[in-house]
Scaffold this motif. Structure first.
Motif, mmCIF file in Angstrom:
data_model
loop_
_atom_site.group_PDB
_atom_site.id
_atom_site.type_symbol
_atom_site.label_atom_id
_atom_site.label_comp_id
_atom_site.label_asym_id
_atom_site.label_seq_id
_atom_site.Cartn_x
_atom_site.Cartn_y
_atom_site.Cartn_z
ATOM 1 N N GLU A 212 1.037 -1.219 -0.168
ATOM 2 C CA GLU A 212 -0.075 -0.067 0.163
ATOM 3 C C GLU A 212 0.823 1.205 0.060
ATOM 4 O O GLU A 212 1.622 1.670 0.857
ATOM 5 C CB GLU A 212 -0.805 0.051 1.409
ATOM 6 N N PRO B 1 -10.756 3.069 -6.339
ATOM 7 C CA PRO B 1 -11.216 2.178 -4.911
ATOM 8 C C PRO B 1 -10.004 1.461 -4.172
ATOM 9 O O PRO B 1 -10.042 1.397 -3.211
ATOM 10 C CB PRO B 1 -12.131 1.306 -5.472
ATOM 11 N N ALA B 2 -9.148 1.419 -5.007
ATOM 12 C CA ALA B 2 -7.619 1.033 -4.409
ATOM 13 C C ALA B 2 -6.622 1.800 -5.025
ATOM 14 O O ALA B 2 -6.783 2.277 -6.100
ATOM 15 C CB ALA B 2 -7.433 -0.316 -4.768
ATOM 16 N N ARG B 3 -5.833 2.040 -4.283
ATOM 17 C CA ARG B 3 -4.208 2.753 -4.455
ATOM 18 C C ARG B 3 -3.541 2.313 -5.231
ATOM 19 O O ARG B 3 -3.412 0.817 -5.261
ATOM 20 C CB ARG B 3 -3.681 3.492 -3.432
#
Length: 437
Positions: free
Chosen positions: A39, A106-108
């Motif tokens: 992440e 929605p996601a990095r």
């Protein structure tokens, strides 16, 4: 006849292995912000959450290029207020007539994927944003052999001893037919790391590889402090403890730092966990050429001091007629960088100033640059114009002041600072003009 500057021979700094054919250049002191496949959040717990946005619509790339916030015009990375980012881009697109919008993902996007996207967008050369910082990626490089990293010294003269450039050499026999450049790699610790994209994921900063760390200190009061605290003399003016288990670092550091603060001691401390960065810096400290190599996941990487300090440095690649990369070059000793260093050096020097300016609040109305009398002297002398002959003849009516402090107070001085010896200026309105008297 002017004396020509003598070119210096290139210096081999090491070899780099690129298992994926992708080179990444960044400041190793910022490597903890490179999260690789994880992440892409900041390692600093106090930093707020961030978001990535994709630009969509028929005019997305054109709008992103005009918006000019990212190298990869298809995205907006590392945004702390996604709603504000969406709205700001929407207003820009509408004002400029683009059919495009920003959407929060929605996601990095991990940093490794950003590198691949930057290479795609830049045709093999791109800037990679990681936690608000910049690295440079270069793709389509040879995988099966070590590639030399060489430093080209500045010619003899004013900046001798610094690097003109540091290059990754792919093929030095072929003549390039073109050069492409990006701005650039962000440096905050005066160093560069040349590494393969995959191996970089094994670089550890502040994470001991063996569970041990060194805690050292130095300074005027260090010997007495070492005796009082039972620390060892490590040589070269360093004192402290080596090879401490991590659990014991605090036991040594806390009372030591409390004593330094309580007694206002002239001591600097340095925490050195046995991580890749510490190993790299330890080797750099003993290297005559300020270069060192590490092996990460079986691949060699090269770290080196850039010899110019901090900033954003352009990265160029030379290509042949087929578009094959022949060299990758970090541009260091550019004319712009030289002018910047001259300006910094100048601001560190001193000027002679009338006390009518310093004590009575008069403005600087006259500026003269004379021949410097010593290295720390800029040659500048400033007066207000209200001084009479008797005042000018009394040395105590003048003070030696930092040129940096004067420029901070009198902004109109900035444009004339690099004028040659013999230059005379007078204040006319809000700016200085040549004085012919």
């Amino acid at each position: 006849m002017a004396k020509s500057k003598k070119p210096q021979a290139p210096v081999l700094l090491g070899e780099v292995d690129l298992p994926e054919g992708v080179l990444l250049i960044l400041d190793p002191g910022l490597a903890r912000f490179w999260r690789h496949d994880a992440e892409p959040a900041s390692p600093r717990k106090k930093d707020p959450a961030e978001f990535d946005l994709r630009l969509t619509g028929p005019d997305a790339v054109a709008a992103g290029s005009a918006y000019d916030r990212e190298f990869d015009a298809r995205f907006l990375f590392d945004r702390r207020d996604p709603r504000e980012a969406v709205d700001h881009f929407a207003r820009f697109a509408q004002e400029q007539g683009f059919d495009a919008r920003a959407e929060v993902l929605p996601a990095r996007i991990p940093h490794t994927e950003r590198a691949r996207l930057a290479l795609e967008h830049g045709g093999g050369l791109g800037v990679v944003k990681y936690n608000g910082l910049w690295a440079v990626a270069v793709g389509a490089l040879p995988r099966g052999k070590g590639l030399r990293v060489v430093g080209t010294p500045m010619p003899s003269g004013e900046f001798e001893g610094r690097w003109e450039s540091i290059e990754l050499v792919v093929d030095d026999a072929e003549e390039p037919v073109g050069t492409e450049s990006v701005d650039g790699v962000m440096v905050e610790h005066g160093q560069l790391l040349f590494a393969g994209l995959g191996p970089l994921g094994h670089f550890r900063m502040w994470e001991p590889l063996d569970g041990l760390a060194d805690y050292v200190f130095s300074g005027e009061d260090a010997p007495a402090l070492a005796k009082a605290e039972g620390a060892s003399d490590l040589g070269d003016g360093l004192f402290g403890w080596k090879d401490l288990p991590m659990a014991q670092v605090g036991e040594k550091a806390t009372p030591l730092q409390e004593r330094i603060e309580r007694e206002s001691l002239s001591v600097g401390v340095d925490y050195r966990p046995h991580c890749n960065l510490a190993r790299l810096n330890a080797r750099l400290r003993v290297s005559e050429e300020d270069t060192a190599s590490l092996v990460l996941d079986g691949a060699r990487v090269v770290g080196c001091g850039n010899r110019w300090g901090d900033g954003v440095f352009t990265v160029s690649r030379d290509v042949d007629a087929q578009g094959r990369t022949l060299r990758v070059r970090v541009e260091l000793g550019t004319e712009q960088r030289q002018r910047m260093m001259r300006r910094l050096r100048l601001l560190q020097q001193k000027a002679i100033v009338s006390r009518t300016i310093l004590d009575d609040g008069e403005p600087i109305r006259f500026a003269e640059r004379m021949a410097p009398s010593r290295p720390e002297d800029s040659g500048w002398a400033f007066s207000s114009g209200v001084e009479d002959a008797a005042y000018m003849d009394e040395p105590s009516n003048f003070a030696v002041v930092s040129l940096r402090d004067l420029v901070a107070r009198f902004k109109a001085l900035e444009p004339i600072l690099e004028a040659p010896e013999g230059a005379l200026y007078r204040l006319e309105g809000t700016r200085f003009v040549p004085d012919s008297q």
